[in-house]
Design a protein around this motif. Sequence first.
Motif, PDB file in Angstrom:
ATOM      1  N   UNK A   1      40.097   4.853 -30.223  1.00  0.00           N
ATOM      2  CA  UNK A   1      39.910   3.958 -29.078  1.00  0.00           C
ATOM      3  C   UNK A   1      40.114   2.499 -29.478  1.00  0.00           C
ATOM      4  N   UNK A   2      39.711   2.143 -30.683  1.00  0.00           N
ATOM      5  CA  UNK A   2      39.870   0.761 -31.144  1.00  0.00           C
ATOM      6  C   UNK A   2      41.353   0.384 -31.257  1.00  0.00           C
ATOM      7  N   UNK A   3      42.163   1.300 -31.752  1.00  0.00           N
ATOM      8  CA  UNK A   3      43.594   1.041 -31.858  1.00  0.00           C
ATOM      9  C   UNK A   3      44.214   0.812 -30.472  1.00  0.00           C
ATOM     10  N   UNK A   4      43.806   1.610 -29.494  1.00  0.00           N
ATOM     11  CA  UNK A   4      44.306   1.424 -28.135  1.00  0.00           C
ATOM     12  C   UNK A   4      43.853   0.081 -27.567  1.00  0.00           C
ATOM     13  N   UNK A   5      42.623  -0.306 -27.818  1.00  0.00           N
ATOM     14  CA  UNK A   5      42.103  -1.587 -27.339  1.00  0.00           C
ATOM     15  C   UNK A   5      42.900  -2.755 -27.939  1.00  0.00           C
ATOM     16  N   UNK A   6      43.177  -2.692 -29.223  1.00  0.00           N
ATOM     17  CA  UNK A   6      43.960  -3.743 -29.885  1.00  0.00           C
ATOM     18  C   UNK A   6      45.357  -3.821 -29.280  1.00  0.00           C
TER      19      UNK A   6
ATOM     20  N   UNK B   1      55.245   9.004 -29.001  1.00  0.00           N
ATOM     21  CA  UNK B   1      55.479   8.134 -27.858  1.00  0.00           C
ATOM     22  C   UNK B   1      54.355   7.141 -27.638  1.00  0.00           C
ATOM     23  N   UNK B   2      54.406   6.461 -26.490  1.00  0.00           N
ATOM     24  CA  UNK B   2      53.366   5.516 -26.115  1.00  0.00           C
ATOM     25  C   UNK B   2      52.083   6.290 -25.877  1.00  0.00           C
ATOM     26  N   UNK B   3      50.990   5.750 -26.336  1.00  0.00           N
ATOM     27  CA  UNK B   3      49.698   6.378 -26.096  1.00  0.00           C
ATOM     28  C   UNK B   3      49.256   7.299 -27.216  1.00  0.00           C
ATOM     29  N   UNK B   4      50.035   7.374 -28.282  1.00  0.00           N
ATOM     30  CA  UNK B   4      49.659   8.214 -29.419  1.00  0.00           C
ATOM     31  C   UNK B   4      48.750   7.390 -30.339  1.00  0.00           C
ATOM     32  N   UNK B   5      47.602   6.981 -29.804  1.00  0.00           N
ATOM     33  CA  UNK B   5      46.673   6.151 -30.560  1.00  0.00           C
ATOM     34  C   UNK B   5      45.760   7.034 -31.401  1.00  0.00           C
TER      35      UNK B   5
END
Length: 193
Positions: free
Chosen positions: A54-59, A47-51
């Motif tokens: 931290x860099x992937x989430x920032x992008x 789902x959403x938030x399965x990063x």
Amino acid sequence: MAQPRFYYDFASPDAYLAAERVMHVWGGRDLIPEWVPVRLGDLAAGGVGAFRCAEEELIYREDIEARARRYELQAVRWPDPFPADTSWAMLAATYAKQIGRGVAFSLAAFRQAFAGGRDLSERDSVLIAAAACEMHPTALIKGAELGSIATRLQEATAGAVTAGVLDVPAVLIDGRVFHGDRELERAAAARAA
């Protein structure tokens, strides 16, 4: 031709961008999409938030924010926590759809989450969205807690999976699924053809 369907979940900021644009992109065409709330967690592994980091989430966040600016939407204010548990909010959206307020409620809820930065796992945030479209809070609470509403949400999610929806947002047109906010124009063009 069957009415197109727009599948969404409040946990998805990409679905927020699509929700803000879908009616405009569709324009004055005969059949605007039916808005169908579904549970993202039931659709996509992770789902959403399965990063992964931290860099992937920032992008991801930067991409959402850049698209919101490009579409001339309000600046994105991220809810904390992100992603939020939107289970109850999605039940509320299913109830709102049943009483003819699905689109208005869903837009208000998306705006609370991604323009207002409110956590939709908090009932008060959901009730603010309901008030914005003149839904009585007691009616919404009782409606969202009905077993029949939970069943409708589960059936809508299962129907989306059966139709080939892998993620939200998605638009289903005559058996063809268009995934993501970036596919709205292609979906509208396919409908026009």
